[in-house]
Design an enzyme around this catalytic site. Structure first.
Site, PDB file in Angstrom:
ATOM      1  N   ASP A 112     -25.519  48.126  64.680  1.00 59.37           N
ATOM      2  CA  ASP A 112     -25.111  48.439  63.304  1.00 59.37           C
ATOM      3  C   ASP A 112     -26.088  47.970  62.222  1.00 59.37           C
ATOM      4  OD1 ASP A 112     -24.533  45.798  63.960  1.00 59.37           O
ATOM      5  OD2 ASP A 112     -22.688  45.726  62.801  1.00 59.37           O
ATOM      6  N   GLU A 197     -27.099  32.098  69.112  1.00 60.78           N
ATOM      7  CA  GLU A 197     -28.558  32.215  69.083  1.00 60.78           C
ATOM      8  C   GLU A 197     -29.192  30.912  69.585  1.00 60.78           C
ATOM      9  OE1 GLU A 197     -26.441  32.972  66.686  1.00 60.78           O
ATOM     10  OE2 GLU A 197     -26.786  35.053  66.048  1.00 60.78           O
TER      11      GLU A 197
HETATM   12  C1  UGA Z   1     -23.248  38.586  64.130  1.00 67.69           C
HETATM   13  C2  UGA Z   1     -24.646  38.652  64.766  1.00 67.69           C
HETATM   14  O1  UGA Z   1     -25.486  39.479  63.971  1.00 67.69           O
HETATM   15  C3  UGA Z   1     -24.513  39.216  66.177  1.00 67.69           C
HETATM   16  O2  UGA Z   1     -25.778  39.399  66.758  1.00 67.69           O
HETATM   17  C4  UGA Z   1     -23.672  38.256  67.004  1.00 67.69           C
HETATM   18  O3  UGA Z   1     -23.488  38.765  68.303  1.00 67.69           O
HETATM   19  C5  UGA Z   1     -22.316  38.106  66.343  1.00 67.69           C
HETATM   20  O4  UGA Z   1     -22.412  37.754  64.953  1.00 67.69           O
HETATM   21  C6  UGA Z   1     -21.548  37.029  67.098  1.00 67.69           C
HETATM   22  O5  UGA Z   1     -21.325  35.970  66.541  1.00 67.69           O
HETATM   23  O6  UGA Z   1     -21.254  37.262  68.272  1.00 67.69           O
HETATM   24  P1  UGA Z   1     -21.654  40.840  63.662  1.00 67.69           P
HETATM   25  O7  UGA Z   1     -22.099  41.904  62.740  1.00 67.69           O
HETATM   26  O8  UGA Z   1     -20.526  39.975  63.226  1.00 67.69           O
HETATM   27  O9  UGA Z   1     -22.897  39.955  64.060  1.00 67.69           O
HETATM   28  O10 UGA Z   1     -21.326  41.419  65.138  1.00 67.69           O
HETATM   29  P2  UGA Z   1     -21.124  42.917  65.603  1.00 67.69           P
HETATM   30  O11 UGA Z   1     -22.152  43.807  64.970  1.00 67.69           O
HETATM   31  O12 UGA Z   1     -19.689  43.272  65.463  1.00 67.69           O
HETATM   32  O13 UGA Z   1     -21.449  42.817  67.170  1.00 67.69           O
HETATM   33  C7  UGA Z   1     -22.738  42.518  67.664  1.00 67.69           C
HETATM   34  C8  UGA Z   1     -23.138  43.523  68.765  1.00 67.69           C
HETATM   35  O14 UGA Z   1     -22.223  43.412  69.849  1.00 67.69           O
HETATM   36  C9  UGA Z   1     -23.121  44.977  68.306  1.00 67.69           C
HETATM   37  O15 UGA Z   1     -24.238  45.648  68.827  1.00 67.69           O
HETATM   38  C10 UGA Z   1     -21.821  45.517  68.867  1.00 67.69           C
HETATM   39  O16 UGA Z   1     -21.860  46.890  69.176  1.00 67.69           O
HETATM   40  C11 UGA Z   1     -21.638  44.677  70.129  1.00 67.69           C
HETATM   41  N1  UGA Z   1     -20.213  44.462  70.496  1.00 67.69           N
HETATM   42  C12 UGA Z   1     -19.294  44.092  69.556  1.00 67.69           C
HETATM   43  C13 UGA Z   1     -19.799  44.632  71.808  1.00 67.69           C
HETATM   44  O17 UGA Z   1     -20.621  44.977  72.681  1.00 67.69           O
HETATM   45  N2  UGA Z   1     -18.478  44.439  72.137  1.00 67.69           N
HETATM   46  C14 UGA Z   1     -17.536  44.093  71.210  1.00 67.69           C
HETATM   47  O18 UGA Z   1     -16.338  43.948  71.569  1.00 67.69           O
HETATM   48  C15 UGA Z   1     -17.957  43.906  69.880  1.00 67.69           C
HETATM   49 MN    MN Z   2     -23.136  43.637  63.166  1.00 66.04          MN
END
Ligand code: UGA
Ligand code: MN
Length: 251
Positions: A112, A197
Site C-alpha cells: 500500500d 523492524e
Molecule cells: C506498518 C509498517 O509499515 C509495516 O511494514 C508493518 O508490517 C506494520 O506496521 C506492522 O506493525 O506489522 P501498516 O500500514 O500499519 O504498516 O501495515 P499494513 O500495510 O496494514 O500491512 C503491512 C503489509 O502486510 C502489507 O503489505 C499488507 O498487505 C500485509 N498484510 C496485512 C498481510 O499480509 N496480512 C494481514 O492480515 C495484514
Molecule cells: Mn501499510
C-alpha cells in the site's frame, strides 16, 4: 545487483488496486525480482493472474498467518504485527534458492505504500544495510536517520525513540549476502508493537554501520500511504434484495 522486493499481501477489496499500482511502479525498475507472498492458505487466482500478466520477474508464495496472530474484524490494525510470516517465508526462499556469491539487495515493500523510482537507484548498491527517510509515518511528516559526516548517529522519530532501530519497514534495504551469511535472522512474530523492524536488524548491523542514502537522508522517496477501506453500504443493500453486483467481475 538484483533488487529482491518482498511484498506480503492479503485478500481485501482494495488488494487488486494496490497490486496494480505497485506492479506498475516495479515495471520501471531494471533488474528486479518481485517476491509476492500471500497471507492465505492457497494462492488466489487474482494474484496469480496479475503476476503472470505483469511481465515482471517474480516468485509467488503463500503462507497463512497463524490464527492466534491474525487480526480479527474490528481489531485496530496495530494490535498485531502484519506480514511477518510472509516476509520470513520470502527470506527462506532466498536462502534456499540463492548463493553467497549472488549479488543482490533485499527490500520489504508493503503493497500500500508509494514508491519513487529513485528509491530503487539509491538502494541498489547496498553493502550491508542502507537507510533513508520515510514520509507520512509515525504521526509525523517524515521520520529519518540523522547523519553526521556521512554516518548515521541517531534517528528523528517521536514514537518509541528508544527502540534499537526506530525505523519503518520501508526505510531500509539489506544486502542479500548479509542475509545469507546470517541464516537465522528473521522477523519475530511475537515482537512488541513497533519492534518488528528491530527484531531483524538487531542481529545484522549496528547503527554506525548503516549506509545513509537519499542525499544524506534528506530526501523523502517513499511514503507510508494507507488506503481507506471502501464503504459498501449500497452494495450490501442491493445484495439483500438479491440485486448484488456481478461477482464474476473482478475488482
Ligand atoms: C506498518 C509498517 O509499515 C509495516 O511494514 C508493518 O508490517 C506494520 O506496521 C506492522 O506493525 O506489522 P501498516 O500500514 O500499519 O504498516 O501495515 P499494513 O500495510 O496494514 O500491512 C503491512 C503489509 O502486510 C502489507 O503489505 C499488507 O498487505 C500485509 N498484510 C496485512 C498481510 O499480509 N496480512 C494481514 O492480515 C495484514
Ligand atoms: Mn501499510
Amino acid at each position: 545487483p538484483i533488487i529482491y522486493v518482498i511484498t506480503p499481501t492479503f485478500t481485501r477489496l482494495v488488494q487488486k488496486a494496490e497490486l496494480v499500482r505497485l506492479s506498475q511502479t516495479l515495471m520501471h525498475v531494471p533488474s528486479l525480482h518481485w517476491i509476492v507472498v500471500e497471507d492465505a492458505a492457497t494462492k488466489t487466482s487474482l494474484v496469480t493472474e496479475l503476476l503472470k500478466q505483469s511481465g515482471l520477474q517474480y516468485t509467488h508464495l503463500n503462507v497463512e498467518t497463524p490464527k492466534d496472530f491474525k487480526l480479527k474484524e474490528g481489531d485496530p490494525n496495530w494490535l498485531k504485527p502484519r506480514g511477518v510470516e510472509q516476509r520470513n517465508l520470502a527470506l527462506q526462499w532466498l536462502r534456499d534458492n540463492r548463493e553467497l556469491s549472488d549479488e543482490g539487495v533485499v527490500y520489504f515493500a508493503d503493497d500500500d505504500n508509494t514508491y519513487s523510482l529513485q528509491l530503487f537507484q539509491e538502494m541498489r548498491f547496498t553493502k550491508r544495510v542502507s537507510v533513508w527517510p520515510v514520509g507520512l509515518v509515525g504521526g509525523m511528516r517524515f521520520e529519518r536517520p540523522l547523519v553526521e559526516n556521512g554516518k548515521v548517529t541517531g534517528f528523528y522519530t517521536a514514537w518509541k525513540p528508544n527502540r534499537p532501530f526506530p525505523m519503518d519497514m520501508a526505510g531500509f534495504a539489506i544486502s542479500l549476502q548479509l542475509l545469507l551469511a546470517n541464516p537465522t535472522a528473521h522477523f519475530h512474530l511475537e515482537a512488541e508493537r513497533g519492534y518488528l523492524e528491530s527484531s531483524l536488524l538487531e542481529t545484522l548491523v549496528s547503527i554506525e554501520e548503516l549506509e545513509p542514502k537519499a542525499d544524506q537522508c534528506r530526501k523523502v522517496l517513499i511514503w507510508h500511504t494507507r488506503t481507506e477501506k471502501p464503504k459498501m453500504k449500497q452494495e450490501e443493500a442491493l445484495q439483500k434484495q438479491g440485486l448484488g453486483s456481478d461477482i464474476t467481475i473482478e475488482v
